[in-house]
Design an enzyme around this catalytic site. Structure first.
Site, short mmCIF file in Angstrom:
data_model
loop_
_atom_site.label_atom_id
_atom_site.label_comp_id
_atom_site.label_asym_id
_atom_site.label_seq_id
_atom_site.Cartn_x
_atom_site.Cartn_y
_atom_site.Cartn_z
N CYS A 17 0.98 -0.98 0.03
CA CYS A 17 -0.07 0.08 0.21
C CYS A 17 0.92 1.18 -0.14
O CYS A 17 0.74 2.21 -0.73
CB CYS A 17 -1.09 -0.08 1.14
N HIS B 20 -2.32 5.32 6.46
CA HIS B 20 -1.07 5.68 6.76
C HIS B 20 -1.11 7.27 6.32
O HIS B 20 -1.80 7.68 5.50
CB HIS B 20 0.04 5.16 5.76
#
Lengths: 337, 337
Positions: free
Chosen positions: B141, B220
């Protein structure tokens, strides 16, 4: 039959869900919502083609390319009923300022004091009481959760006494301004307000509640201890909850170990916003002690459990007499039982 | 044209999303998923009518009323390609045990080392390289997020050097077993593995990364500093990102102040599971320093940003040559740009 024309005042955590839910009902039409300043919520409303009526000035909207349908006064002229989803105390002000002068029925939320309305409301507990009332107060998420399961327990086993502890989420998922983020905070009022609030719906229940806030955003949890009149068994209680509307059983054996996995479950089910409007009880969290004490642990999705109640409250206020039928219609639209 | 027959091995955070996404593609058919023990995920697969093929024994499924379509060997016979979404290192084992002997193409995830596959992959960066390959690795990711925006910056301004800091979520939303829940944890390897991983996709980029884990589950964040060859302006960079596929601009002015509100935004948009597969850049977080330094802050939804890449990787592996067209088809099915 004409559709019920609904306006939503306040488009926050509850208001935006009520608006979506109204659009799902075959017997209702969403006339619009109110907005008081530019935010991503307004962009979403535009994207969903929901008319926005300005509460204050419109310059901020125009500057940011948000399309506005009019002012709140315009919306009030078009609706049969308002669902007021504003923060606590504002609902009461709006009642005096807008709804009474316009002779409009209104549904309020649990943040308002009980005297804002003619009755407090949880559909499966006291629908009949609310039929035809001008002002109905849907109780808070926690009170709704307690009322749904305690009403069932009371009818089956008879309640002598309840002690319930709320372990409350610190803030909603979007909320970066409140806490705690690293503490356990006892609510230092005894009983906590939840107990008395349950009694506005289940009038004769002997209940005492305490509350604690913790560092999570997902759901509240209730640890419930009920002294019953009849001796309950775990199996009977499990069956009772399985057959209670807007209550769902989950099992630890399938990996639903916490509120985190309940929300994951709701997301996997494809629920709008990942919501879980049902009160969730852990199968392995039901127990019986000293013959008459029934223990259970339930989780309450604070963002969504009151949304079905708001829909039923609209029907009750508008004079729809069949509570069971209303609950069925609402449940079907949510994909719940 | 025959539909591409896809099997998904591993039905966790990534696998369940890939399965849903495959079902949305007009040119693909989901043959089934694998399951290794009873869990709520299996109940969901049953509810969605997705055939489950058992990896190990079937007793646990039968005991819990989960319907099973067969064993993994049965699924392997029916598919053209596998998307392996198992935890790291298992993908490589599965390749030797299942995919090679059955002469099956396979897509792997970023947890595997690059040598598991013939190439590492981010659709908008190197689709052409992957066309016709037997084994493709969709990068992690974080690497996906960095590659999407850095590739755009490189083509527009030329990259001399990048320093990016990952502020990583501590655990996924459902995960109650990992942390931190009350600490900031520096990743004590320099560079962190993300920098070298970006170079498996953007081969000539001079990049150095550091990473830190914090107490959140949502997304994130990347703090990116790029020394450019041409002088960038804030307006040019904003326009560039606005016009980059799978990148979304949000503004603080609308109340999207944090990862929490990005997720709320995705939920309000009605996205499946409340996912945000786009890399999200704050308008107010783009800046230029010392003429040549471009600064920006981006948020990465770790659960979903690689899902579109998996879909494009399937097409590339199966020989579909037009990368731009594949990206368009995939984006349309997700409702993204």
């Amino acid at each position: 039959m004409d559709k019920i024309k609904v306006g939503v005042v306040g488009y926050g955590t509850i208001g935006k869900r009520v608006a979506d839910a109204v659009m799902l009902q075959e017997d209702m039409e969403l006339i619009g919502i109110t907005g008081h300043r530019y935010s991503y919520r307004m962009l979403i409303a535009n994207e969903k083609n929901i008319p926005i009526y300005a509460l204050d000035g419109v310059e901020d909207f125009i500057k940011n390319n948000v399309h506005i349908a009019g002012r709140i006064e315009d919306m009030l002229k078009k609706v049969d009923i308002i669902v007021d989803c504003t923060p606590k105390k504002i609902g009461k002000e709006n009642k005096e300022k807008y709804y009474k002068p316009n002779k409009l029925k209104a549904i309020f939320q649990g943040g308002e004091k009980p005297d804002v309305a003619d009755c407090s409301f949880v559909a499966q507990c006291n629908y009949d009481e609310a039929v035809g009332k001008d002002y109905i107060r849907v109780v808070s998420c926690n009170t709704t959760g307690l009322s749904r399961t305690l009403d069932a327990v009371n009818k089956k086993f008879g309640i002598k006494e309840v002690h319930a502890t709320m372990i409350r989420r610190g803030a909603d998922t979007w909320d970066i301004y409140h806490g705690p983020i690293n503490a356990i905070v006892p609510v230092l009022e005894l009983p906590s307000h939840h107990g008395p609030d349950v009694k506005t719906v289940l009038k004769d229940i002997n209940i005492f509640t305490t509350a604690i806030s913790v560092s999570t955003t997902l759901m509240h949890m209730h640890n419930v201890i009920v002294e019953c009149q009849k001796e309950p068994t775990v199996e009977e209680a499990l069956d009772l909850f399985k057959n209670t509307s807007r209550v769902r059983i989950v099992d630890n054996a399938s990996g639903v170990r916490s509120t985190a996995q309940i929300i994951e479950f709701a997301r996997d089910l494809g629920r709008n916003r990942g919501d879980m409007p049902e009160i969730v009880i852990w199968k392995e969290g039901i127990g019986v002690a000293n013959h008459h004490k029934l223990l259970y642990m339930q989780a309450v999705h604070q963002e969504s459990d009151v949304i079905p109640e708001n829909i039923d409250a609209i029907r009750a206020a508008m004079g729809f007499k069949d509570g069971k039928k209303s609950i069925e219609m609402t449940n079907k639209s949510f994909g719940i039982e």
